[in-house]
Design an enzyme around this catalytic site. Structure first.
Site, short mmCIF file in Angstrom:
data_model
loop_
_atom_site.label_atom_id
_atom_site.label_comp_id
_atom_site.label_asym_id
_atom_site.label_seq_id
_atom_site.Cartn_x
_atom_site.Cartn_y
_atom_site.Cartn_z
N VAL A 180 0.82 -1.21 0.00
CA VAL A 180 0.00 0.00 0.00
C VAL A 180 0.86 1.27 0.00
O VAL A 180 0.68 2.16 -0.84
CB VAL A 180 -0.95 0.00 1.22
CG1 VAL A 180 -1.66 1.35 1.33
CG2 VAL A 180 -1.98 -1.11 1.08
N TYR A 221 -0.32 8.02 19.87
CA TYR A 221 -1.01 7.16 20.82
C TYR A 221 -1.68 7.99 21.91
O TYR A 221 -2.82 7.75 22.30
CB TYR A 221 -0.02 6.19 21.48
CG TYR A 221 0.26 4.90 20.75
CD1 TYR A 221 0.70 4.90 19.43
CD2 TYR A 221 0.10 3.68 21.38
CE1 TYR A 221 0.98 3.71 18.77
CE2 TYR A 221 0.37 2.49 20.73
CZ TYR A 221 0.81 2.51 19.42
OH TYR A 221 1.09 1.33 18.78
N GLY A 264 4.18 1.69 -0.62
CA GLY A 264 5.09 1.79 -1.75
C GLY A 264 4.38 2.19 -3.02
O GLY A 264 4.85 3.06 -3.78
N SER A 316 26.53 0.80 49.39
CA SER A 316 26.46 0.18 48.08
C SER A 316 26.84 1.20 47.02
O SER A 316 26.72 2.42 47.23
CB SER A 316 25.02 -0.32 47.83
OG SER A 316 24.87 -0.75 46.50
N ARG A 326 -4.31 0.28 25.53
CA ARG A 326 -4.56 -0.65 24.42
C ARG A 326 -4.38 -2.09 24.89
O ARG A 326 -5.15 -2.97 24.49
CB ARG A 326 -3.62 -0.35 23.25
CG ARG A 326 -3.85 1.02 22.62
CD ARG A 326 -3.22 1.12 21.26
NE ARG A 326 -3.29 2.48 20.74
CZ ARG A 326 -3.01 2.82 19.49
NH1 ARG A 326 -2.64 1.88 18.62
NH2 ARG A 326 -3.07 4.08 19.10
N HIS A 341 6.87 10.65 17.27
CA HIS A 341 5.62 11.11 16.65
C HIS A 341 4.52 10.09 16.89
O HIS A 341 3.40 10.43 17.29
CB HIS A 341 5.85 11.31 15.15
CG HIS A 341 4.59 11.37 14.33
ND1 HIS A 341 3.86 10.25 14.00
CD2 HIS A 341 3.93 12.42 13.78
CE1 HIS A 341 2.80 10.60 13.29
NE2 HIS A 341 2.83 11.91 13.14
N ASN A 342 4.82 8.81 16.66
CA ASN A 342 3.81 7.78 16.84
C ASN A 342 3.41 7.62 18.30
O ASN A 342 2.25 7.35 18.61
CB ASN A 342 4.32 6.45 16.28
CG ASN A 342 4.26 6.39 14.77
OD1 ASN A 342 4.26 7.43 14.11
ND2 ASN A 342 4.21 5.21 14.22
N LYS A 370 10.26 9.86 14.12
CA LYS A 370 9.01 9.22 13.68
C LYS A 370 8.43 8.36 14.81
O LYS A 370 7.21 8.32 15.03
CB LYS A 370 9.29 8.35 12.45
CG LYS A 370 8.10 7.50 11.98
CD LYS A 370 6.87 8.36 11.65
CE LYS A 370 5.84 7.62 10.82
NZ LYS A 370 5.34 6.37 11.41
#
Length: 482
Positions: free
Chosen positions: A12, A191, A14, A477, A287, A186-187, A183
Site C-alpha cells: 500500500v 497514541y 510503496g 552500596s 490498548r 511522533h507515533n 518518527k
C-alpha cells in the site's frame, strides 16, 4: 530513459509513494519481489504514467541516474537487512539507499554505519500519513548520511505535504537513526492524542446525556478552535457515521485495540533514557487492557459501578472536558519533546525542535494548529527545557487547571477510567512541585540496601549512609541511575 529514483516494494505505502513521486514530475522505476505485483500495478494505477516497471534488482539499479537512489518500502526488520545485502553489490560509491518503513531507530543507526562502510550513503526516513499521505503528501523525517540529503532534497520537498502556509512538511532531522527516532516519538504522541480523545468521548458517553449526533457536533465545534486537528476532525465524522440500520457504526466495533509496536518502542526508549513518559505509557497500556476483552467481560458483573452523578450544566461539562483534553494534550507533547531532547544528547543529534513541530503540521496523523504554538515556543527559546514553562503553554495550563481537576475527580467518582488524563495531571503536579516525597524513598533504599542519599544541608556531590538499625555497618552500596 533512466529513472530519477527506484522503489522496491509495492504494498500500500510503496504503491502510493510511487504514484506521488511520478505526479511531481519525476520518473520512478518500480520493483517487487513478487513480480506479478509489478505487472498488476502497471496494468492498473500505474498505467500511462512515467513509471518504469522492472523485474529484477539488476534491471532496477542499471536503470537509475547517478548517484543512484533506491527507496525500500518493505516490512521492517530482517527483510530490510536482506534487501540491503542484495543490492549493495550492485551499487557504486556514493549511491544512496533510502528506507522508508517503520524501522526501529537502533536498526537505522546500525544500517547507516554498515552501508557507509561500503562506500555508500544511507537514509532512514520516517513517513507519516498512512495511505492517503503517501499518495497526496506525507510528513517526512529523513536522517542518516547527511551527504545524501542534497541529492534527494528536491524529490522529498516535492512529494511532502504542504502546511497551511505552503511550507513542505519535511526537513533533514539528523545523523544515523535520528529520522526514525523522531518518527517513533511522533507515533508515541499519536497514541497519546488518540487515547485522550477516546477518554473525552467516554466521559460524554457515560452520562447518557448526549446523542451520537450531539457528540459529533461537539467534536466539530472543538475542531474550529484550539483543538483543531486531523484526529478531532475524523472523530466527529466517525461518531456521525451510520450503519445500514441507521445506528452509529462505532457502537458495533469491538472495543479491543491493536497496535504495531511503535508506541511500545517509544515507552521503552523513555525508560532507557530516564524520561517520565507517563501519559504515552498509559496510552499503550490502555490498548493492552482493551485487548483483555474476555477477562473484562468476566470481571464486570463482579463489581458494582458507582452511581452516576447527573450532569446539571451540559455546556459547562463539555467545556470542562475540552479544557482537560487541551491541558492533557500539552503534557503529552511536553513529554514527547523531552524524550527527543534526551535522545539528542545521548546520540549526538542536533535536533531542531521548532522545525520538527513545523513538519508535523501537514500530512501526518497528529497534524494540528496546535503545532504552530510549539514552533513559536521553541522560536522564543530554542533551549526551552520543557514546553509547559513556555509563557503560552503555562498560561493555558493555569487557565484550564480547575476544569482539568474537576473532570478527573468526576471520572474517579463515576468509575470512568481516564488513565491518560490522570497520568497527565499527576505528571504536571509532580513537575510543578518544588518538593516530592522521594526523600523518604531514598531513606528506604539506604535502609535496606545501603544505597546512600544526599543531604539538603551538604554539597550535592557528597553521598551519605546511615546505620539505621545499629546492626549494619558503614559500607555503602555503589549507586547508579537507570
Amino acid at each position: 530513459m533512466k529513472a530519477d529514483i527506484g522503489l522496491i516494494g509495492l504494498a500500500v505505502m510503496g504503491e502510493n509513494l510511487a504514484l506521488n513521486i511520478e505526479s511531481r514530475g519525476f520518473t520512478v522505476a518500480v520493483y517487487n519481489r513478487t513480480t506479478e505485483k509489478v505487472t498488476n500495478f502497471m496494468n492498473g494505477r500505474g498505467k500511462g504514467k512515467k513509471i518504469i516497471p522492472v523485474y529484477s534488482l539488476e534491471e532496477l539499479i542499471s536503470g537509475l541516474t547517478r548517484p543512484r537512489k533506491v527507496m525500500l518500502m518493505v516490512k521492517a526488520g530482517k527483510p530490510v537487512d536482506d534487501l540491503i545485502e542484495m543490492i549493495i553489490p550492485l551499487l557504486d560509491e556514493g549511491d544512496i539507499i533510502i528506507e522508508g518503513g517503520n524501522s526501529h531507530f537502533p536498526d537505522t543507526i546500525r544500517r547507516t554505519k554498515y552501508v557507509e562502510s561500503k562506500g555508500l550513503l544511507y537514509i532512514g526516513t520516517g513517513v507519516s500519513g498512512g495511505e492517503e499521505g503517501a499518495l497526496l503528501g506525507p510528513s517526512l523525517m529523513p536522517g542518516g548520511s547527511k551527504e545524501a540529503w542534497p541529492h534527494v532534497k528536491d524529490i522529498f520537498h516535492a512529494i511532502a505535504a504542504r502546511a497551511s502556509d505552503g511550507a513542505p512538511c519535511v526537513t533533514w532531522i539528523g545523523d544515523n537513526g535520528a529520522g526514525h527516532f523522531v518518527k517513533m516519538a511522533h507515533n508515541g504522541i499519536e497514541y497519546g492524542d488518540m487515547q485522550l480523545i477516546c477518554e473525552a468521548w467516554h466521559l460524554m458517553l457515560n452520562t447518557g446525556s448526549f446523542t451520537y449526533d450531539e457528540m459529533a457536533d461537539i467534536f466539530d465545534e472543538w475542531n474550529r478552535g484550539e483543538l483543531d486537528s486531523y484526529l478531532i476532525e475524523i472523530t466527529g465524522e466517525i461518531l456521525r457515521f451510520k450503519d445500514t440500520d441507521g445506528e452509529p457504526i462505532v457502537t458495533k466495533i469491538l472495543d479491543s485495540a491493536g497496535q504495531k509496536g511503535t508506541g511500545k518502542w517509544t515507552v521503552v526508549s523513555a525508560l532507557d533514557h530516564g524520561v517520565p513518559l507517563s501519559l504515552i505509557g498509559e496510552s499503550v497500556f490502555a490498548r493492552f487492557i482493551s485487548s483483555m476483552k474476555k477477562e473484562r467481560v468476566k470481571a464486570s458483573p463482579l463489581f458494582r459501578s458507582p452511581a452516576k452523578a447527573p450532569v446539571i450544566d451540559r455546556k459547562q461539562y463539555i467545556e470542562d472536558i475540552r479544557k482537560a483534553l487541551y491541558a492533557s494534550k500539552i503534557v503529552s507533547y511536553a513529554q514527547g519533546f523531552n524524550l527527543l531532547r534526551n535522545a539528542a544528547g545521548e546520540y549526538g543529534w542536533d535536533l531542531n525542535y521548532g522545525e520538527i513541530a513545523m513538519i508535523w503540521r501537514g500530512g501526518c496523523i497528529i497534524r494540528s494548529a496546535f503545532l504552530n504554538k510549539i514552533y513559536e515556543a521553541f522560536k522564543r527559546d530554542p533551549q526551552l527545557s520543557n514546553l509547559i514553562v513556555d509563557s503560552y503553554f503555562a498560561s493555558i495550563i493555569a487557565e484550564n487547571s480547575e476544569s482539568w481537576r474537576r473532570v478527573i475527580a468526576g471520572a474517579v467518582r463515576d468509575g470512568v477510567p481516564v488513565p491518560a488524563m490522570s497520568a497527565a495531571l499527576s505528571w504536571f503536579d509532580s513537575y510543578r512541585s518544588a518538593w516530592l516525597p522521594a526523600s523518604l524513598l531514598q531513606a528506604q533504599r539506604d535502609y535496606f540496601g545501603a544505597h546512600t542519599y544526599q543531604r539538603t544541608d551538604r554539597p550535592e556531590e557528597e553521598s551519605f549512609h546511615t546505620n539505621w538499625t545499629g546492626r549494619g555497618g558503614d559500607t555503602a552500596s555503589s549507586t547508579y541511575n537507570a
